[in-house]
Design an enzyme around this catalytic site. Structure first.
Site, short mmCIF file in Angstrom:
data_model
loop_
_atom_site.label_atom_id
_atom_site.label_comp_id
_atom_site.label_asym_id
_atom_site.label_seq_id
_atom_site.Cartn_x
_atom_site.Cartn_y
_atom_site.Cartn_z
CB VAL A 164 -14.22 -0.54 2.97
CG1 VAL A 164 -13.48 0.77 3.16
CG2 VAL A 164 -15.09 -0.47 1.72
N GLY A 165 -11.05 -1.29 3.86
CA GLY A 165 -10.07 -1.28 4.94
C GLY A 165 -9.95 0.08 5.61
CG ASP A 166 -6.15 0.92 7.37
OD1 ASP A 166 -6.18 0.10 6.41
OD2 ASP A 166 -5.08 1.39 7.81
CB THR B 121 -0.86 -0.04 1.29
OG1 THR B 121 -1.85 -1.04 1.12
CG2 THR B 121 -1.51 1.29 1.62
N1 ASP Z 1 -4.23 -1.21 5.25
C1 ASP Z 1 -4.59 -1.75 3.95
C2 ASP Z 1 -5.94 -2.41 4.08
O1 ASP Z 1 -6.18 -3.06 5.06
C3 ASP Z 1 -3.61 -2.74 3.44
C4 ASP Z 1 -2.15 -2.38 3.56
O2 ASP Z 1 -1.79 -1.36 4.14
O3 ASP Z 1 -1.33 -3.11 3.04
O4 ASP Z 1 -6.72 -2.31 3.16
#
Ligand code: ASP
Length: 325
Positions: A223-225, A194
């Site tokens: 959906v993530g953070d 990311t």
């Molecule tokens: N935080 C991102 C998510 O959970 C993934 C990542 O940072 O690699 O969507």
């Protein structure tokens, strides 16, 4: 006589030039105050990776850092620096954002991004977009051109069409090397690569941004953070700016990005104390990392995973790119 006139002209010229010249020097020094940090994801990037591939990541992070550094040292804003750095990483197949976004469990791509400015706490975000080439730019338009903060799914894609941002078919994000990795992968829902950027500019404004394809093999609609202000991204000129990377669910649970600012504002923590508290005391091991810059230009990049791609530069001569501890 001629010589006298000649000397007077020279003296006059020098006198008029000196103040201009020293003003220019002061302006240059002032225009040069900046700090920028970048991440390319926390995860498990093996030290045994072939040298050539390691070098590609290092070169890409170096290029991204140069893009941001040039904007900031030239007197540009942290908002432009963050957007342009993330655009570059979104267009780079190596990272899990934009072009290189990971696959959902259905073999498709759903992208998330957010951006926030510390001067007025304005922010914009998009979640689950499928045809937007550069989600961070759409997030910026949400912030600047709508009265809302977060658009998701079809509505977000349609907003992108309305705003005239670059539109691509979902297959644009499909890369055959990544696809074969995904087919072979028996490690579901991995995180990694990311991208994020936080910058402080000469006008003392902090901007933070994050962009991702999410976690490999995520369920459609998950959906993530990263598009969530307070969890994956936060900026406040009173304290600091933060961009997170890791297992998004844990970052949401811990209000990760905001908690760093809150520890500073309400408990008087330094940036380092607040970042360490989150990454080493509150989040479980192997959950991820963050990059952060405070209002004085100090920066931190802690992580509790094996690796985190990261880079930092400031006007005091720091310019570094790192992957492991
Ligand atoms: N935080 C991102 C998510 O959970 C993934 C990542 O940072 O690699 O969507």
């Amino acid at each position: 006589m001629n010589l006298k006139i000649y000397l007077i002209i020279i003296i006059f010229f020098l006198i008029s030039f000196i103040p201009f010249n020293s003003n220019y020097l002061i302006a240059q020094q002032e225009g040069g105050k900046y700090t920028i940090v970048i991440h390319g994801g926390a995860g498990y990037f093996s030290k045994d990776t072939p040298e050539e591939i390691k070098q590609q990541y290092i070169n890409s992070l170096t290029e991204a850092l140069n893009i941001g550094k040039n904007i900031l040292s030239g007197g540009g804003t942290s908002l432009d620096a963050v957007e342009k750095v993330i655009n570059y990483l979104e267009d780079n197949i190596l990272f899990n954002a934009g072009r290189g976004a990971v696959f959902t469990s259905e073999g498709k791509h759903e992208l998330d991004a957010s951006i926030m400015q510390g001067k007025d706490l304005t922010s914009g975000a998009v979640a689950g977009v499928t045809i937007i080439k550069n989600p961070i730019s759409l997030a910026r338009l949400v912030m600047e051109k709508t009265e809302h903060v977060l658009f998701a799914g079809r509505g977000a894609d349609e907003l992108g069409i309305q705003f005239g941002v670059d539109i691509v078919p979902n297959s644009y994000f499909h890369d055959s090397t990544n696809y074969h990795k995904w087919l072979r992968s028996n490690l579901p829902k991995q995180q990694g690569e990311t991208v994020g950027c936080v910058a402080l500019d000469n006008y003392s404004n902090i901007t933070a941004g994050t962009s991702t394809g999410g976690r490999q093999n995520k369920m459609p609609g998950r959906v993530g953070d990263s598009p969530l202000i307070n969890a994956g991204t936060y900026a406040n000129n009173k304290t600091c700016g933060v961009s997170a990377t890791g297992i998004g669910e844990l970052f949401i649970k811990n209000t990760a990005a905001f908690i760093i600012s809150a520890l500073m504002e309400y408990k008087g923590y330094t940036l380092k104390q607040a970042c360490d508290e989150l990454i080493f005391n509150r989040l479980p091991e192997n959950s991820g990392g963050i990059i952060a810059v405070d209002k004085e230009g100090n920066f931190e990049m802690p992580f509790n995973t094996y690796s985190m791609m990261r880079a930092a530069a400031n006007n005091k001569g720091v310019f570094k790119v790192e992957i492991w501890k």
